[in-house]
Write an enzyme that holds these catalytic residues in place. Structure first.
Site, PDB file in Angstrom:
ATOM      1  N   HIS A   1      49.700  39.686  31.978  1.00  0.00           N
ATOM      2  CA  HIS A   1      49.405  38.312  32.396  1.00  0.00           C
ATOM      3  C   HIS A   1      47.948  37.987  32.100  1.00  0.00           C
ATOM      4  O   HIS A   1      47.039  38.512  32.751  1.00  0.00           O
ATOM      5  CB  HIS A   1      49.704  38.168  33.881  1.00  0.00           C
ATOM      6  CG  HIS A   1      49.682  36.772  34.398  1.00  0.00           C
ATOM      7  ND1 HIS A   1      49.208  35.700  33.665  1.00  0.00           N
ATOM      8  CD2 HIS A   1      50.093  36.250  35.592  1.00  0.00           C
ATOM      9  CE1 HIS A   1      49.325  34.596  34.385  1.00  0.00           C
ATOM     10  NE2 HIS A   1      49.861  34.902  35.547  1.00  0.00           N
TER      11      HIS A   1
ATOM     12  N   PHE B   1      48.179  29.668  41.018  1.00  0.00           N
ATOM     13  CA  PHE B   1      47.800  29.629  42.429  1.00  0.00           C
ATOM     14  C   PHE B   1      47.222  28.254  42.751  1.00  0.00           C
ATOM     15  O   PHE B   1      46.433  27.703  41.978  1.00  0.00           O
ATOM     16  CB  PHE B   1      46.738  30.688  42.729  1.00  0.00           C
ATOM     17  CG  PHE B   1      47.252  32.103  42.814  1.00  0.00           C
ATOM     18  CD1 PHE B   1      48.601  32.393  42.778  1.00  0.00           C
ATOM     19  CD2 PHE B   1      46.361  33.154  42.939  1.00  0.00           C
ATOM     20  CE1 PHE B   1      49.066  33.698  42.866  1.00  0.00           C
ATOM     21  CE2 PHE B   1      46.804  34.465  43.037  1.00  0.00           C
ATOM     22  CZ  PHE B   1      48.154  34.736  42.999  1.00  0.00           C
TER      23      PHE B   1
END
Length: 414
Positions: free
Chosen positions: A341, A400
């Protein structure tokens, strides 16, 4: 002119990631399912719960800049300067109007390695010894600033910061600026270099990372029942977005068209996606509406697919709510199974993967998908790539803070 404004196409790409230091090298390894993940070597990780990562191997900034410049740039900016060289080859020898050529590059965290190094200087040697380049090396917009300086790009210029959606927001902002005439070309994407003691420790404290330390290449396993967290990685993907008629006039090779975008927020939680994936689903629906494309025309989705338990389940719910559960639903895979990621650079890497998939007629696999999770009942491409004529593809990126980005790409028709 499209119904929503000028057409926007892809005319250049550059990529540096754990799977390679060019687009072609990275694509070859991603399609082959050759993992770029291994034991972290940048520092001693013996005291960390998670010890695996997707590092860029054998990166020498002096291949792209002189020693003085390298000392004054964070690794994340060095990646951007390296990737920009490949992406800008589409303009080798060509004249362009710098006033109508912008630079928008996202980064979720920016120069955290520089921050750590200079904080150590502060503690050990005092404030007077902090580098005068500390602030410009650290701030997240500096990749866009440095790249624009290198090529004389005086159009829209800024960085985007929205966690793991940062590169996606940069691409979407660039698309809108070109579509609405604020620029003819924009070099855009994302860069990240966060494999550092503080970043690794922070994600370990969140229990967000895989602890499959004995088998690094098997650690990232999106949609697999035995997944245990994501694998942090680093790198940069940059894309030249260009107005269609402008590209045709200069005889540019057109790789794909950005057909539409979707941007939403969950307004739910600082790290967890909203249950059921409503925000992600709305982003996909918005992108399809913007493109004028029906869900049944989408043949492939490059999922956000982080390999965390909750994210993969919720994204699966979102995809099923938009595309249905019948036999004609799109194939789905996650590049993060191979690359790890890349955080703020992930969306740009995956955008490039989608462009290559369209051009090559190949869907890259989700490796390590050995035991598919029943809660992620998508039309997966497990472990081996598939050949397929692709009409439209979708790239998803979420971050997020509840940030959701979806982009629709298609081949160019005249």
């Amino acid at each position: 002119m499209s119904a929503n404004g000028r057409r926007v196409v892809v005319t250049g790409m550059g990529l540096i990631c754990p799977c390679g230091k060019t687009v072609e090298e990275s694509w070859e390894n991603i399609v082959a399912g050759r993992s770029g993940i291994g034991k972290i070597t940048a520092f001693d990780v013996s005291s960390y719960d998670s010890q695996v990562g997707g590092e860029v191997k054998n990166f020498d900034p002096l291949e792209f800049m002189d020693k003085k410049e390298a000392r004054r740039t964070d690794r994340s900016v060095q990646f951007a300067l390296a990737a920009s060289k490949e992406a800008m080859r589409t303009l080798d020898g060509a004249e362009y109007d710098g006033e109508k050529f912008g630079t928008i590059i996202g980064s979720g965290i920016g120069g955290i390695k520089t921050f750590e190094q200079q904080h150590a200087v502060l503690l050990e040697r005092g404030p007077s010894r902090i580098s005068p380049f500390f602030i410009p090396m650290m701030i997240s917009d500096m990749a866009a600033g440095q790249v624009s300086i290198k090529y004389g790009l005086r159009g829209p210029n800024f960085g985007t910061v929205s966690a793991c959606a940062s590169g996606g927001h940069a691409i979407c902002d660039s698309y809108m600026y070109v579509r609405n005439g604020y620029a003819d070309m924009i070099l855009t994407g994302g860069t990240e270099a966060t494999i550092s003691p503080m970043a690794l420790g922070g994600f370990c404290s969140m229990k967000a990372l895989s602890v499959r330390n004995d088998a690094p290449e098997a650690a990232s396993r999106p949609f697999d029942k035995d997944r245990d967290g994501f694998v942090m990685a680093e790198g940069c993907g940059l894309i030249v977005l260009e107005e269609y008629e402008h590209a045709r006039r200069r005889g540019a090779g057109i790789l794909a068209e950005v057909a539409g975008i979707g941007l939403t927020g969950d307004a739910y939680h600082i790290t967890s996606p909203v249950p059921g994936g409503v925000g992600a689903a709305n982003a996909m629906r918005m992108a399809l509406r913007d493109s004028g494309i029906e869900p049944g025309m989408v043949d492939y989705i490059n999922a956000h697919g982080t390999s965390t338990m909750y994210n993969d389940k919720v994204e699966s719910q979102a995809i099923l709510s938009v595309f249905g559960n019948d036999s004609d639903r799109p194939r789905v895979s996650s590049s993060k199974s191979v690359t790890g990621h890349l955080l703020g650079a992930a969306a740009a890497l995956e955008f490039i993967v989608c462009v290559k998939a369209l051009n090559e007629g190949i869907i890259p696999p989700t490796i390590n998908l050995d035991n598919p999770d029943p809660d992620c009942s998508l039309s997966h491409v497990p472990n081996n790539a598939e050949r397929c004529d692709l009409r439209c593809v979708v790239s998803n990126s979420f971050g997020f803070g509840g940030h959701n980005v979806s982009v629709v790409l298609k081949p160019v028709d005249s």
